[in-house]
Design a protein around this motif. Structure first.
Motif, PDB file in Angstrom:
ATOM      1  N   ARG A   1       0.817  -1.221   0.000  1.00 56.72           N
ATOM      2  CA  ARG A   1       0.000   0.000   0.000  1.00 56.72           C
ATOM      3  C   ARG A   1       0.852   1.273   0.000  1.00 56.72           C
ATOM      4  O   ARG A   1       0.456   2.290  -0.553  1.00 56.72           O
ATOM      5  CB  ARG A   1      -0.923  -0.031   1.213  1.00 56.72           C
ATOM      6  CG  ARG A   1      -1.890   1.108   1.309  1.00 56.72           C
ATOM      7  CD  ARG A   1      -2.870   0.910   2.442  1.00 56.72           C
ATOM      8  NE  ARG A   1      -3.745  -0.217   2.234  1.00 56.72           N
ATOM      9  CZ  ARG A   1      -4.850  -0.183   1.493  1.00 56.72           C
ATOM     10  NH1 ARG A   1      -5.179   0.909   0.873  1.00 56.72           N
ATOM     11  NH2 ARG A   1      -5.607  -1.252   1.379  1.00 56.72           N
ATOM     12  N   ASN A   2       2.042   1.228   0.596  1.00 58.76           N
ATOM     13  CA  ASN A   2       2.872   2.427   0.722  1.00 58.76           C
ATOM     14  C   ASN A   2       3.652   2.782  -0.537  1.00 58.76           C
ATOM     15  O   ASN A   2       4.433   3.738  -0.527  1.00 58.76           O
ATOM     16  CB  ASN A   2       3.825   2.289   1.906  1.00 58.76           C
ATOM     17  CG  ASN A   2       3.082   2.314   3.218  1.00 58.76           C
ATOM     18  OD1 ASN A   2       2.055   2.980   3.353  1.00 58.76           O
ATOM     19  ND2 ASN A   2       3.583   1.588   4.189  1.00 58.76           N
ATOM     20  N   SER A   3       3.451   2.016  -1.606  1.00 59.09           N
ATOM     21  CA  SER A   3       4.131   2.313  -2.871  1.00 59.09           C
ATOM     22  C   SER A   3       3.148   2.590  -3.999  1.00 59.09           C
ATOM     23  O   SER A   3       3.556   2.748  -5.141  1.00 59.09           O
ATOM     24  CB  SER A   3       5.011   1.130  -3.284  1.00 59.09           C
ATOM     25  OG  SER A   3       6.036   0.916  -2.349  1.00 59.09           O
TER      26      SER A   3
ATOM     27  N   GLU B   1       1.674  11.697  -1.059  1.00 53.46           N
ATOM     28  CA  GLU B   1       1.662  10.512  -0.218  1.00 53.46           C
ATOM     29  C   GLU B   1       0.962   9.379  -0.974  1.00 53.46           C
ATOM     30  O   GLU B   1       0.055   9.643  -1.768  1.00 53.46           O
ATOM     31  CB  GLU B   1       0.899  10.795   1.082  1.00 53.46           C
ATOM     32  CG  GLU B   1       1.563  11.823   1.973  1.00 53.46           C
ATOM     33  CD  GLU B   1       2.897  11.343   2.525  1.00 53.46           C
ATOM     34  OE1 GLU B   1       3.000  10.151   2.899  1.00 53.46           O
ATOM     35  OE2 GLU B   1       3.833  12.155   2.571  1.00 53.46           O
ATOM     36  N   PRO B   2       1.344   8.128  -0.733  1.00 52.08           N
ATOM     37  CA  PRO B   2       0.621   7.014  -1.353  1.00 52.08           C
ATOM     38  C   PRO B   2      -0.868   7.113  -1.040  1.00 52.08           C
ATOM     39  O   PRO B   2      -1.263   7.576   0.033  1.00 52.08           O
ATOM     40  CB  PRO B   2       1.251   5.783  -0.694  1.00 52.08           C
ATOM     41  CG  PRO B   2       2.620   6.242  -0.300  1.00 52.08           C
ATOM     42  CD  PRO B   2       2.459   7.676   0.104  1.00 52.08           C
TER      43      PRO B   2
END
Length: 168
Positions: A127-129, A156-157
């Motif tokens: 999720r963070n990419s 932000e992602p």
């Protein structure tokens, strides 16, 4: 940076990436697959080819300053993934305007509503990419600017912020 720009066919990937102003080279994977024979079979019924993702990955070895554009880009090793999204009814219209059959346009619209590509991108990259951009009512230049902001590290992602399940 190795950035993937992916999404259901018709979301605006090619148009937007052609407008991105960046030091990164843009590689349109679908073109490369066809031109260089990086596929395992031809699907006559769907007027498409089945990409050999291992061959594609091998061909791209050492290419790090690049934007990889395709509905398949998220299946490759990437630093970040931008998933372009489009409201399914609008997407269906775009695909029909490009000559897609009603069945193919509907299939892609349903895939969009079900977050198929987003889910695959999050499963592979986390999720963070993953960044989502809704292209429904936005001009391609604005979408390109948002991709540029991802490249610059200004966003932000945002995986999971777009919801088209009401289409279903």
């Amino acid at each position: 940076m190795r950035l993937g720009v992916t999404g259901t066919p018709g979301t605006g990937k090619t148009t937007a990436t052609d407008l991105v102003e960046s030091d990164l080279d843009v590689v349109h994977l679908n073109e490369m697959v066809r031109e260089e024979g990086l596929y395992t079979e031809v699907d006559e019924e769907r007027d498409s080819v089945v990409a050999d993702l291992e061959a594609v990955a091998t061909r791209l070895e050492g290419r790090d300053d690049v934007i990889l554009e395709s509905h398949l880009a998220h299946h490759l090793d990437l630093d970040a993934v931008v998933v372009l999204r489009c409201e399914p009814t609008e997407l269906e219209g775009r695909l029909r305007d490009r000559g897609a059959s009603a069945a193919k346009a509907e299939e892609n619209a349903e895939s969009e509503a079900l977050d198929v590509i987003l889910s695959e991108a999050v499963d592979r990259h986390g999720r963070n990419s993953v960044y989502e951009i809704d292209t429904t009512d936005r001009p391609p230049a604005a979408v390109a600017e948002e991709i540029e902001a991802v490249i610059a590290g200004e966003l932000e992602p945002s995986a999971g912020t777009v919801d088209f399940t009401d289409y279903l």
